[in-house]
Design an enzyme around this catalytic site. Sequence first.
Site, PDB file in Angstrom:
ATOM      1  N   ARG A   9       0.863  -1.179   0.000  1.00 42.65           N
ATOM      2  CA  ARG A   9       0.000   0.000   0.000  1.00 42.65           C
ATOM      3  C   ARG A   9       0.902   1.232   0.000  1.00 42.65           C
ATOM      4  O   ARG A   9       1.965   1.232   0.629  1.00 42.65           O
ATOM      5  CB  ARG A   9      -0.896   0.027   1.243  1.00 42.65           C
ATOM      6  N   HIS A  10       0.483   2.272  -0.677  1.00 42.69           N
ATOM      7  CA  HIS A  10       1.269   3.504  -0.747  1.00 42.69           C
ATOM      8  C   HIS A  10       1.506   4.112   0.635  1.00 42.69           C
ATOM      9  O   HIS A  10       0.778   3.833   1.596  1.00 42.69           O
ATOM     10  CB  HIS A  10       0.573   4.524  -1.654  1.00 42.69           C
ATOM     11  N   GLN A  12       1.893   7.480   3.302  1.00 34.40           N
ATOM     12  CA  GLN A  12       0.925   8.480   3.750  1.00 34.40           C
ATOM     13  C   GLN A  12       0.899   9.733   2.866  1.00 34.40           C
ATOM     14  O   GLN A  12       1.937  10.189   2.383  1.00 34.40           O
ATOM     15  CB  GLN A  12       1.251   8.904   5.185  1.00 34.40           C
ATOM     16  N   GLU A  14      -1.274  13.758   2.680  1.00 35.93           N
ATOM     17  CA  GLU A  14      -1.940  14.692   3.598  1.00 35.93           C
ATOM     18  C   GLU A  14      -3.403  14.320   3.801  1.00 35.93           C
ATOM     19  O   GLU A  14      -3.947  14.510   4.885  1.00 35.93           O
ATOM     20  CB  GLU A  14      -1.809  16.130   3.107  1.00 35.93           C
ATOM     21  N   ASN A  16      -4.601  11.262   3.871  1.00 38.34           N
ATOM     22  CA  ASN A  16      -4.573  10.178   4.859  1.00 38.34           C
ATOM     23  C   ASN A  16      -4.412  10.776   6.255  1.00 38.34           C
ATOM     24  O   ASN A  16      -5.107  10.393   7.196  1.00 38.34           O
ATOM     25  CB  ASN A  16      -3.398   9.225   4.635  1.00 38.34           C
ATOM     26  N   GLU A  83      -7.139   3.072  -7.136  1.00 34.27           N
ATOM     27  CA  GLU A  83      -8.004   2.956  -5.966  1.00 34.27           C
ATOM     28  C   GLU A  83      -9.475   2.916  -6.380  1.00 34.27           C
ATOM     29  O   GLU A  83      -9.860   3.333  -7.471  1.00 34.27           O
ATOM     30  CB  GLU A  83      -7.754   4.136  -5.011  1.00 34.27           C
ATOM     31  N   TYR A  86     -14.652   6.507  -5.352  1.00 36.44           N
ATOM     32  CA  TYR A  86     -15.624   6.889  -4.323  1.00 36.44           C
ATOM     33  C   TYR A  86     -16.683   7.858  -4.844  1.00 36.44           C
ATOM     34  O   TYR A  86     -17.585   8.254  -4.099  1.00 36.44           O
ATOM     35  CB  TYR A  86     -14.918   7.508  -3.116  1.00 36.44           C
TER      36      TYR A  86
END
Length: 192
Positions: A9-10, A12, A14, A16, A83, A86
């Site tokens: 997973r990438h 962090q 901002e 996140n 990803e 959403y």
Amino acid sequence: MKSRVYIIRHGQTEMNNKNVLQGRSDLPLNETGIKQAHDAGIVLKEKGITFDYVFSSPLIRAVQTAKQAAPDINVIIDERLIEMDYGPYEGMDLASPAPEIITFFSDFVHNPAPEGMEQLSSVVKRSGEFLEEIKKLEGSILISTHAIAMKGILEYLTPGSEGSYWSKYIGNCAVYYSDCVNGEYSVPAELI
């Protein structure tokens, strides 16, 4: 034929850090994220892991993570590793989410994604198509992706998981791996 696939997973960003639903917003790693990705690369190297192939989501945070974790290998972009979409919920503050997001997050297995969001079955499908395509490769493969996309990969690799990965926390720069021997993937295990 044999390969080992590592999924990271990438680091962090901002968004996140601010606990915001990031989705397909194309934001870079923050300083913490760069350090996380760099440190993951060091751990992999210390374990004697080198890569023959590196694949990444097209989003910059995943590409940056791939380049930190495997600095000497060309990164191949694959749209299927992006990803989850959403939709209208992207950018939502998770400290005060919409009621339909609370419902969805409370039971991913039985509650479909709200209207306008990509369904989890779509994430698993595109992840699975990617994994089937790379079966022909031999050696060590790194896949740099995102939390929900990574969970889709892990779901695909774990027959009978029945959605157990959807609610599992996967931190920034967590790494899982799976062996592919004669076209069959093993159940993934956590490495970092």
